[in-house]
Scaffold this motif. Structure first.
Motif, short mmCIF file in Angstrom:
data_model
loop_
_atom_site.label_atom_id
_atom_site.label_comp_id
_atom_site.label_asym_id
_atom_site.label_seq_id
_atom_site.Cartn_x
_atom_site.Cartn_y
_atom_site.Cartn_z
N GLY A 1 0.82 -1.20 0.00
CA GLY A 1 0.00 0.00 0.00
C GLY A 1 0.85 1.25 0.00
O GLY A 1 2.04 1.22 -0.34
N LEU A 2 0.24 2.36 0.37
CA LEU A 2 0.92 3.65 0.36
C LEU A 2 1.32 4.06 1.77
O LEU A 2 0.62 3.75 2.74
CB LEU A 2 0.01 4.71 -0.24
CG LEU A 2 -0.47 4.48 -1.67
CD1 LEU A 2 -1.37 5.63 -2.11
CD2 LEU A 2 0.71 4.32 -2.62
N SER A 3 2.40 4.79 1.87
CA SER A 3 2.77 5.41 3.14
C SER A 3 1.80 6.55 3.44
O SER A 3 0.99 6.94 2.58
CB SER A 3 4.20 5.95 3.06
OG SER A 3 4.26 7.05 2.14
N ASP A 4 1.90 7.10 4.64
CA ASP A 4 1.03 8.22 5.01
C ASP A 4 1.23 9.40 4.05
O ASP A 4 0.26 9.99 3.56
CB ASP A 4 1.33 8.64 6.45
CG ASP A 4 0.44 9.79 6.92
OD1 ASP A 4 -0.79 9.63 6.90
OD2 ASP A 4 0.99 10.84 7.30
N ALA A 5 2.48 9.73 3.77
CA ALA A 5 2.76 10.85 2.87
C ALA A 5 2.24 10.55 1.46
O ALA A 5 1.69 11.45 0.80
CB ALA A 5 4.27 11.12 2.83
N GLN A 6 2.40 9.32 0.99
CA GLN A 6 1.91 8.97 -0.33
C GLN A 6 0.39 9.02 -0.40
O GLN A 6 -0.18 9.46 -1.40
CB GLN A 6 2.40 7.57 -0.72
CG GLN A 6 3.88 7.48 -1.04
CD GLN A 6 4.32 6.06 -1.28
OE1 GLN A 6 3.89 5.12 -0.59
NE2 GLN A 6 5.18 5.87 -2.28
N MET A 7 -0.27 8.57 0.69
CA MET A 7 -1.73 8.60 0.70
C MET A 7 -2.24 10.04 0.64
O MET A 7 -3.21 10.34 -0.08
CB MET A 7 -2.27 7.90 1.97
CG MET A 7 -3.79 7.82 2.03
SD MET A 7 -4.49 6.77 0.73
CE MET A 7 -4.07 5.16 1.39
N LYS A 8 -1.60 10.93 1.36
CA LYS A 8 -1.99 12.34 1.30
C LYS A 8 -1.74 12.91 -0.09
O LYS A 8 -2.55 13.69 -0.61
CB LYS A 8 -1.22 13.14 2.35
CG LYS A 8 -1.64 12.83 3.78
CD LYS A 8 -0.80 13.59 4.80
CE LYS A 8 -1.24 13.26 6.22
NZ LYS A 8 -0.39 13.93 7.24
N GLN A 9 -0.64 12.52 -0.71
CA GLN A 9 -0.34 12.97 -2.07
C GLN A 9 -1.43 12.47 -3.03
O GLN A 9 -1.91 13.22 -3.89
CB GLN A 9 1.02 12.45 -2.50
CG GLN A 9 1.46 12.94 -3.88
CD GLN A 9 2.79 12.35 -4.31
OE1 GLN A 9 3.38 11.54 -3.60
NE2 GLN A 9 3.28 12.75 -5.47
#
Length: 398
Positions: free
Chosen positions: A340-348
């Motif tokens: 999945g995505l990291s927190d920063a990637q999910m926000k991006q």
């Protein structure tokens, strides 16, 4: 406690943003300002509702603002763990063992609860475990102080002032000690963590002592939880969640809570149960908490009751799955989900989706319902399997 957001979020969707309201009847101070004057207004309202002045004084006389409660309220958020990580963490061998032991120990009251309210023992037991570890961790915030603090605070007085009034009613009934009763930071009390208004409405005396003591009495907590879950709409005799095997060539855009088919229709598409029989005539949605390569579940109408208890998709799916395990289901097939995505990637990703016109709500890094729906739609548009699981590949394509 494995909590992510207060049960108070179930009560209303509207949030006040700092306005201090007044009632035309009493002109009582509704929030903010001098705390003692505020409490005097609460007492006035309690007496006007038929509660005794003595109970109001007993409840409010020593009430204080708890700054730790305000800090928790400002900082609360839905956890960001994926389903497999969270479920493995909270459904421990200890909880499985103690869940089975408690269902056996309190078999009589569980049987009574199911007979009267239709809610099976594993459903209540899973909530009991996840909320307080069977009563071991109920919270150490003074309940009256927590409710008075949040009612006085002008962020959500419409949620918490009625709870403070209900606490006065509980004091009048002898079911709450204003100085010594403790619970969660948002005022929930007892083994299954319920707010005072819900305790007043749905509290049941399971042990026959004439009181509803959700902190000390497991029979009271079990029977009360059954009454409350029935009120939320539980359908007697029906399943709630069922793990399934899904064919690899399925149209993944058909997954998610927004799509329902009968069990027979899912079976015709090649969906097969891993435990028990698929309920052919019931509507169900196909849940893929971590995409097409992870566990898959059919969610029946009773699954919706979990979302009324707690709005987090991961918490509710875990609680529902835990209940199936307590009912005899095998451990899920974890599969091999795509990273999945990291927190920063999910926000991006959320920022990109919002820029494309999707309503993903707050840019918070949480894979909520809005973000899942947007991800699934975009996956279809870019030619990826539309299983609503955001991956680095999807982010890269955007």
């Amino acid at each position: 406690m494995t909590r992510r957001v207060s049960h108070a979020t179930r009560i209303a969707a509207t949030v006040l943003t700092g306005l201090c309201l007044t009632t035309s009847a009493s002109l009582a101070q509704q929030c903010g300002g001098d705390f003692r004057q505020f409490l005097a207004g609460v007492k006035q309202e309690a007496v006007a509702k038929g509660l005794s002045a003595r109970a109001a004084d007993q409840t409010l006389a020593g009430a204080q603002i708890d700054k730790k409660v305000l800090a928790r309220d400002r900082a609360q958020g839905v956890f960001k763990m994926a389903f497999l990580d969270f479920s493995k963490r909270v459904i421990s061998g200890y909880r499985m063992k103690n869940g089975a032991a408690n269902m056996k120990k309190y078999a009589g009251i569980f049987q009574r609860t199911e007979k009267e309210y239709g809610v099976p023992a594993p459903v209540i037991t899973a909530f009991w475990a996840l909320e307080t570890d069977f009563g071991a961790v109920q919270g150490d915030f003074n309940t009256v102080n927590a409710l008075a603090t949040l009612a006085h605070d002008c962020r959500r007085p419409e949620l918490f002032r009625p709870q403070l009034l209900a606490a006065i009613e509980m004091v009048q009934h002898g079911d709450l000690d204003p100085r010594n009763t403790t619970g969660a930071w948002a005022g929930e009390i007892g083994m299954v963590q319920m707010l005072p208004e819900d305790i007043i409405k749905f509290g049941r005396d399971g042990d026959g002592d004439g009181h509803v003591k959700l902190k000390e009495s497991a029979p009271d907590a079990i029977l009360t939880a059954g009454a409350f879950i029935q009120h939320l709409g539980w359908r007697r005799g029906e399943p709630w969640l069922q793990e399934v095997d899904v064919p690899r060539n399925l149209d993944w855009s058909q997954s998610g809570l927004d799509t329902t088919k009968t069990g027979a229709e899912w079976a015709a598409l090649g969906v097969q149960s891993r435990w028990g029989k698929i309920s052919s005539n019931l509507p169900a949605s196909l849940l893929l908490p971590q995409g097409r390569h992870g566990p898959a579940f059919l969610a029946y109408p009773n699954y919706g009751i979990y979302l009324k208890w707690n709005q987090s998709f991961i918490y509710t799916t875990t609680a529902a799955y835990f209940a199936t395990r307590l009912a005899g289901a095998p451990r899920y097939e974890a599969g091999n989900p795509e990273p999945g995505l990291s927190d920063a990637q999910m926000k991006q990703l959320q920022k990109k989706l919002a820029g494309m016109g999707y309503d993903v709500g707050k840019i918070d890094g949480i894979l909520g319902a809005g973000t899942r729906a947007a991800v699934q739609d975009v996956q279809k548009k870019v030619g990826l399997p539309a299983d609503a699981w955001p991956t680095p590949d999807l982010l890269g394509r955007l």
